[in-house]
Design an enzyme around this catalytic site. Structure first.
Site, PDB file in Angstrom:
ATOM      1  N   HIS A 136       0.174   4.143  -5.596  1.00 60.50           N
ATOM      2  CA  HIS A 136      -0.543   4.139  -6.874  1.00 60.50           C
ATOM      3  C   HIS A 136       0.491   4.349  -7.991  1.00 60.50           C
ATOM      4  O   HIS A 136       1.255   5.319  -7.962  1.00 60.50           O
ATOM      5  CB  HIS A 136      -1.584   5.250  -6.910  1.00 60.50           C
ATOM      6  N   GLU A 176       1.191   7.778  -9.998  1.00 59.40           N
ATOM      7  CA  GLU A 176       1.497   8.990  -9.242  1.00 59.40           C
ATOM      8  C   GLU A 176       3.015   9.082  -9.095  1.00 59.40           C
ATOM      9  O   GLU A 176       3.599   8.580  -8.147  1.00 59.40           O
ATOM     10  CB  GLU A 176       0.771   8.952  -7.897  1.00 59.40           C
ATOM     11  N   HIS A 226       1.532  11.098  -2.342  1.00 61.24           N
ATOM     12  CA  HIS A 226       0.663  10.798  -3.471  1.00 61.24           C
ATOM     13  C   HIS A 226       0.506  12.046  -4.338  1.00 61.24           C
ATOM     14  O   HIS A 226       0.908  13.148  -3.957  1.00 61.24           O
ATOM     15  CB  HIS A 226      -0.733  10.381  -2.982  1.00 61.24           C
ATOM     16  N   GLU A 252      -0.908  14.768  -0.395  1.00 57.01           N
ATOM     17  CA  GLU A 252      -1.375  14.914  -1.774  1.00 57.01           C
ATOM     18  C   GLU A 252      -0.658  16.120  -2.374  1.00 57.01           C
ATOM     19  O   GLU A 252      -0.838  17.253  -1.930  1.00 57.01           O
ATOM     20  CB  GLU A 252      -2.885  15.115  -1.815  1.00 57.01           C
TER      21      GLU A 252
END
Length: 334
Positions: free
Chosen positions: A57, A60, A154, A217
């Site tokens: 993404h 990010e 991410h 994450e």
């Protein structure tokens, strides 16, 4: 460590445009670009195969800066490398634009799903990343049956009660205890196990190549130059130890919490409504009986078995996941 916005942009543009093709690496490393922003590094006698990806993404950015710093250490000969390594800067056009994606969410397009997606940047890039990773693992096979690890880094859109956590894709091959020891050394707060196949990059590498793979994450998404990279020092140290083949750092935080996905909330129409405040954090525990979402004549309610919410997002396109309900897993299956 914090990158300035100017330094970040210069480094990332150099990486994504492959201006480092002629860069010098230590003589012991065989370096080759397999795609724009996809670098393969091979030591003489690798003991394992590792894929580290970031920027799937484009908004990010902290993981991208972490990979840029790691690459600089490898080029300078400061970072030992005992593993065959593939560094993947996932979505170059979206990174340049500072957007999550340009046409489609690329982290829903792997495993061949790109063939049925809206034609555009992400569908093309997902196909090329599949080809590049296949070429990497084919090359690795020449070195023997090496253990395979993939970390897809991410950052999250919203805040989280557990700021740093891992998502393990659904898998049918065994994930060994050593992989969970690696996650613990990263000082992660929680681990979530998926229970159904998906279109993520981590699921693709796990399913297609037998890699022990996960999505990491790491805090909230911020623009280049605004990332407090010191917050991810434990992740960086664990990755560098993995690549060097040295002992992993000892965990200093409380034990990781483990969860399993009990239910996926899938939005199917424009009538879908999510009954949560937009600021609700990941891993918020909701009261039993609460109607979390509804559309037409369908309703999703929280029960006392799986009360934790993850990734609530009413703005996703119909057919995509609008949230996950989690239950605790006291005995995670490797």
């Amino acid at each position: 460590m914090t990158f300035s916005a100017e330094k970040s942009e210069a480094i990332i543009e150099a990486l994504l445009s492959c201006r480092l093709r002629d860069a010098r690496f230590p003589a012991a490393l065989e370096a080759s670009w397999l795609e724009e922003g996809v670098l393969q590094l091979l030591p003489a006698h690798p003991t394992g195969a590792v894929v580290i990806s970031a920027g799937i993404h484009g908004n990010e950015t902290a993981p991208v800066e972490m990979l840029a710093a790691l690459l600089a250490s490898l080029m300078a000969g400061e970072q030992p490398l005992s593993q065959a390594l593939l560094l993947v800067f996932g979505n170059p056009p979206a990174l340049r634009a500072g957007k999550r994606y340009l046409h489609s969410d690329m982290n829903r397009l792997f495993g061949g799903r790109h063939r049925h997606a809206v034609p555009g940047n992400e569908s093309r890039r997902a196909a090329r990343l599949e080809q590049a990773t296949a070429a990497f693992f084919q090359r690795v096979e020449a070195e023997g049956d090496l253990p395979r690890v993939h970390l897809d880094m991410h950052t999250a859109i919203r805040g989280s009660r557990f700021p740093q956590f891992a998502l393990i894709p659904f898998h049918q091959h065994r994930y060994g205890a050593a992989f969970y020891t690696l996650l613990a050394a990263c000082e992660l707060d929680a681990v979530v196990q998926h229970t159904a196949p998906g279109g993520t990059f981590s699921h693709y590498l796990s399913d297609a190549f037998g890699a022990q793979s996960c999505t990491l994450e790491l805090g909230k998404a911020r623009p280049f130059g605004q990332n407090p990279l010191s917050c991810f020092a434990a992740v960086d140290s664990a990755i560098r130890a993995l690549l060097a083949g040295s002992a992993l750092p000892a965990r200093k935080q409380p034990p990781m919490r483990f969860f399993t996905v009990a239910q996926s909330i899938i939005k199917t129409s424009s009538s879908f409504r999510l009954n949560l405040d937009p600021s609700v954090e990941n891993f918020t525990q909701l009261p039993a009986g609460f109607e979390i979402a509804c559309e037409h004549d369908k309703s999703w309610r929280v029960d006392d078995v799986a009360p934790w919410i993850l990734f609530p997002n009413a703005s996703v396109a119909p057919g995509l996941r609008a949230g996950l309900l989690l239950k605790p897993d006291l005995s995670p299956q490797h």
